[in-house]
Write an enzyme that holds these catalytic residues in place. Structure first.
Site, PDB file in Angstrom:
ATOM      1  N   SER A   1       5.315   5.853   0.674  1.00  0.00           N
ATOM      2  CA  SER A   1       6.598   6.491   1.000  1.00  0.00           C
ATOM      3  C   SER A   1       7.737   5.749   0.306  1.00  0.00           C
ATOM      4  CB  SER A   1       6.814   6.505   2.520  1.00  0.00           C
ATOM      5  OG  SER A   1       6.602   5.223   3.063  1.00  0.00           O
TER       6      SER A   1
ATOM      7  N   ASP B   1      -0.680   0.357   0.824  1.00  0.00           N
ATOM      8  CA  ASP B   1      -1.172   1.711   0.570  1.00  0.00           C
ATOM      9  C   ASP B   1      -1.747   1.776  -0.842  1.00  0.00           C
ATOM     10  OD1 ASP B   1      -1.408   4.175   1.723  1.00  0.00           O
ATOM     11  OD2 ASP B   1       0.718   4.702   1.602  1.00  0.00           O
TER      12      ASP B   1
ATOM     13  N   GLU C   1      -1.790  11.783  10.921  1.00  0.00           N
ATOM     14  CA  GLU C   1      -0.434  12.248  10.593  1.00  0.00           C
ATOM     15  C   GLU C   1      -0.298  13.748  10.825  1.00  0.00           C
ATOM     16  OE1 GLU C   1       1.319  10.804   6.955  1.00  0.00           O
ATOM     17  OE2 GLU C   1       2.942  12.261   7.049  1.00  0.00           O
TER      18      GLU C   1
HETATM   19  O1  KIV Z   1       3.370   5.890   3.036  1.00  0.00           O
HETATM   20  C1  KIV Z   1       3.597   5.851   4.248  1.00  0.00           C
HETATM   21  O2  KIV Z   1       4.677   5.457   4.690  1.00  0.00           O
HETATM   22  C2  KIV Z   1       2.559   6.312   5.160  1.00  0.00           C
HETATM   23  C3  KIV Z   1       2.871   6.353   6.612  1.00  0.00           C
HETATM   24  C4  KIV Z   1       3.803   7.456   6.907  1.00  0.00           C
HETATM   25  C5  KIV Z   1       1.652   6.421   7.447  1.00  0.00           C
HETATM   26  O3  KIV Z   1       1.502   6.637   4.724  1.00  0.00           O
END
Ligand code: KIV
Length: 301
Positions: free
Chosen positions: A62, A100, A199
């Protein structure tokens, strides 16, 4: 770059997160303390969240939308996630740091995906990685776990699949879709993940999956029965522009605070009120003599 957890120093570890799972088979029937997770992308924010005792800091892709100005998470590169993970690592002592895996970094071969995840741990200081996708990721998750890399799964609305899903919609709304989502969550667990993000999933379905799994579920738009919750920090702080999903509770309006502060600064500079004498450095006697001397010399020429 890595932090080695030492017993008893309050460091959040994978076993600690696993122990926070509420299981109906738990004979003590003590409700477990919910897991708190927030995204973080930089050193000062990581430090503040860590000091506030947030359990998990997620360096989410994100970052692409809330920090880098992309219109989806798809353009986020591996190097960008690595860069932000290193900054978050430097600001974090207690929380578990999860990086991530961005789109494209785990979609070509298993070998390349494991190599990328190893870099997030070795060079970025991540303690776990997050992978979007369910059944399709079984082999990859198992290989990462085999390589000593803890994995957080992510099912339901997976923003990296935005084109296939056709938009940011709630997932699992039909019986077929709900069954697929349950299979995805179970697949992630059986492959060895230590937790799974749910989600944009209807509350009842998320509750059922939470009841079924032995690993903690971390919800975002998935209702209160999940074992923990995650939000994007910019949504919580009121720093996000444009549409915000209804689950993104805003706790403060920092956009207005920042605009007010910056407008005051510009006003003070333009009016000569900033900087004041107290905000200036002052000359020594030697400098004063020098300045007086050169002023006199200038007058004579
Ligand atoms: O990238 C992110 O912030 C996410 C969260 C919303 C779980 O994957």
């Amino acid at each position: 770059m890595s932090v080695a957890p030492r017993g008893g120093n309050g460091k959040v570890t994978i076993p600690e997160i696993l122990s926070r799972k509420s299981l109906s088979s738990d004979v003590s029937h003590q409700p477990k303390t919910k897991i708190t997770c927030l995204t973080a992308y930089d050193f000062p924010t990581a430090r503040l969240l860590d000091e506030a005792a947030v359990d998990i800091l997620l360096v989410g892709d994100s970052v692409g939308m809330v920090v880098l100005g992309y219109d989806s998470t798809l353009p986020v590169t591996f190097d960008e996630i690595l860069h932000h993970t290193r900054a978050v690592r430097r600001g974090t002592q207690r929380a578990l740091v999860v990086a991530d895996m961005p789109y494209g970094s785990f979609h070509v071969t298993i070998e390349e995906s494991v190599r990328n995840a190893v870099r997030l741990v070795k060079e970025g200081g991540a303690e776990a990685v997050k992978i979007e996708g369910g059944e399709r990721r079984i082999e990859l998750i198992a290989r990462l776990v085999e390589a000593e890399i803890p994995v957080m799964g992510h099912v339901g609305l997976t923003p990296q699949s935005i084109h296939a899903l056709g938009g940011f919609h709630v997932q699992g709304k039909t019986a077929d879709a709900a069954q697929q989502l349950e299979r995805d969550a179970c697949a992630v667990e059986s492959a060895g993940a230590f937790s799974v993000v749910l989600e944009s999933v209807p509350r009842d379905l998320a509750a059922r999956i939470t009841e079924k799994l032995r690993i903690p579920t971390i919800g975002i738009g998935a209702g209160p029965e999940c074992d923990g919750q995650v939000l994007v920090i910019h949504d919580l702080l009121g720093l996000t522009q444009g549409h915000k999903p209804k689950f993104a509770r805003q706790y403060v309006d920092l956009s207005s605070e920042i605009s007010r502060a910056v407008a005051s600064y510009c006003h003070d500079v333009r009016s000569g009120d900033f900087p004041s004498d107290a905000e200036s450095f002052h000359s020594t006697a030697a400098l004063r003599d020098y300045l007086r001397g050169s002023a006199l010399a200038k007058q004579r020429t």
